[in-house]
Design a protein around this motif. Structure first.
Motif, PDB file in Angstrom:
ATOM      1  N   UNK B  68      37.601  41.585  39.954  1.00 43.34           N
ATOM      2  CA  UNK B  68      38.290  40.586  39.144  1.00 43.34           C
ATOM      3  C   UNK B  68      39.794  40.605  39.410  1.00 43.34           C
ATOM      4  N   UNK B  69      40.371  39.451  39.766  1.00 45.43           N
ATOM      5  CA  UNK B  69      41.827  39.401  39.952  1.00 45.43           C
ATOM      6  C   UNK B  69      42.538  39.653  38.628  1.00 45.43           C
ATOM      7  N   UNK B  70      43.696  40.251  38.708  1.00 46.48           N
ATOM      8  CA  UNK B  70      44.400  40.680  37.510  1.00 46.48           C
ATOM      9  C   UNK B  70      44.764  39.508  36.589  1.00 46.48           C
ATOM     10  N   UNK B  71      45.089  38.352  37.213  1.00 45.32           N
ATOM     11  CA  UNK B  71      45.606  37.223  36.424  1.00 45.32           C
ATOM     12  C   UNK B  71      44.556  36.645  35.487  1.00 45.32           C
ATOM     13  N   UNK B  72      43.286  36.667  35.918  1.00 39.53           N
ATOM     14  CA  UNK B  72      42.265  36.010  35.096  1.00 39.53           C
ATOM     15  C   UNK B  72      41.369  37.020  34.392  1.00 39.53           C
ATOM     16  N   UNK B  73      41.820  38.275  34.274  1.00 38.57           N
ATOM     17  CA  UNK B  73      40.898  39.291  33.758  1.00 38.57           C
ATOM     18  C   UNK B  73      40.512  39.051  32.301  1.00 38.57           C
TER      19      UNK B  73
END
Lengths: 193, 215
Positions: B68-73
């Motif tokens: 999971x990318x950090x921005x959309x976690x």
């Protein structure tokens, strides 16, 4: 459709079934930001606004979901819509009213996990309110939330000036206060449905 | 080595039950804790439902922690949680309609329970699956114990019953306010007060005996 009148729904959501004090929704911000008046009031207003937006979106979304028989997606759809609504409010405020945006600060994104907002959307669906009824319900819920927050903040501000035994201080005392406030709000029972 | 990791696992498990109890120490997830605890049965059901969602979402979050990318976690976590809550919602509806009506919208409101999102963000997203599950299970059981402590007291005082069994005979005048909303605030306040008193006593005892602590 529910037979209740608009004013009845408004009064019931704001006073008799106050979201915070009678239905225990949105307790985290209620205990978290009610220490001082100058954070409590803007927080109440911001939440009320998000409730209004979320309620309108949820109404449209529910029509769409029932149309396609996708009711099981309702919860996921609602929470995504609320999160985006909060994001949208944040962006609009930042663009058009930077002063208010700065005043609200961190509390704005936290509204996403305020259960009162999701509560409004879920309850209006469960009670099958019409469009106008939903509008009145979300306005009442927002007014009630703000009222509870402001009352609690003014009580806690006074409390800081009085002498309290050390053991009781903190959350325990806030909860006792909330209990007393909730008891006072029971006097409104019978107003509205 | 194995003993050490086992001891550490056990410690992770105990953290949620006692040291970081979600209800009494962290004071998180208050909304369901106060709203559904009018009876011991409701409290247990709500506790188990929350535990199930907590363990499943923490497992999935932990498995996906590198994807999971950090921005959309946060958005991802919420969708994961909402999926499991929908599952629980339908299970309870199928198993016991009576219970489903008693808990009402609060089953669906598990989504916004701060404990679950908090655990996913603060613990499960940084630890391997086994540790994450152990910690989530401890938290869930701690939450259930907290709810049970509230629900049991409120049912005994407010209805004179425990698990629906009458305790005091016909002459008992129930203390109705305890099952009404103000009672929830009072009982939780009283529990917190009790814990504060115990902690204060312990501190006083430690400082007078002079052992262990260096100021």
């Amino acid at each position: 459709m529910s037979p209740e009148s608009l004013s009845q729904i408004f009064l019931s959501a704001a006073l008799a079934n106050n979201f915070v004090l009678a239905m225990f929704l949105g307790l985290c911000p209620f205990l978290g930001v009610s220490a001082r008046m100058n954070t409590a009031f803007p927080m109440g207003l911001a939440s009320a606004f998000v409730m209004l937006v979320a309620s309108l979106c949820a109404f449209g979304l529910n029509l769409l979901l029932t149309q396609f028989h996708l009711e099981f997606l309702r919860l996921i759809a609602y929470i995504v819509v609320i999160a985006s609504a909060v994001q949208l409010v944040e962006m609009i405020l930042k663009k058009h009213s930077p002063a208010l945006f700065r005043a609200l600060g961190i509390y704005l994104p936290l509204i996403t996990t305020n259960c009162a907002v999701l509560g409004v959307a879920l309850f209006q669906t469960a009670r099958e309110y019409s469009f106008l009824q939903s509008l009145s319900f979300s306005l009442g819920a927002g007014a009630g939330f703000t009222l509870a927050l402001v009352l609690m903040a003014s009580m806690r501000e006074r409390l800081q000036l009085s002498e309290v035994p050390g053991v009781v201080q903190g959350t325990a005392l806030s909860l006792m206060l909330a209990g007393l406030l909730s008891m006072a709000f029971m006097g409104f029972a019978g107003l509205g449905a | 080595m194995k003993d050490l990791s086992q001891a550490k696992n056990f410690d992770e498990f105990l953290e949620g039950i006692w040291r970081q109890n979600p209800v009494f120490v962290m004071v998180l997830g208050m909304c369901p804790a106060l709203a559904v605890t009018v009876s011991a049965v409701n409290a247990l059901a709500m506790g188990f439902a929350t535990t199930f969602v907590l363990v499943c979402s923490c497992l999935l979050v932990s498995l996906m922690r590198k994807l999971v990318p950090k921005e959309v976690r946060i958005a991802t976590y919420i969708v994961i949680i909402a999926t499991f809550v929908t599952v629980v919602d339908y299970i309870i509806q199928a198993v016991s309609l009576e219970l489903y009506e008693a808990l009402g919208a609060f089953i669906q409101l598990i989504v916004v329970n701060c404990i679950i999102l908090g655990r996913a963000e603060a613990h499960a997203s940084k630890h391997p699956p086994l540790t994450a599950i152990t910690n989530a299970l401890g938290m869930g059981i701690g939450f259930t114990i907290g709810l049970f402590a509230l629900g049991g007291v409120r049912e005994i005082l407010g209805a004179g019953k425990f698990f629906g069994v009458s305790l005091f005979g016909a002459n008992f005048q129930p203390w109705v306010v305890m099952v009404l909303p103000p009672g929830g605030f009072f009982v939780l306040g009283a529990w917190l007060l009790l814990f504060a008193v115990i902690r204060r006593r312990k501190e006083v005892r430690l400082s007078t005996s002079g052992g262990g602590h260096v100021a």
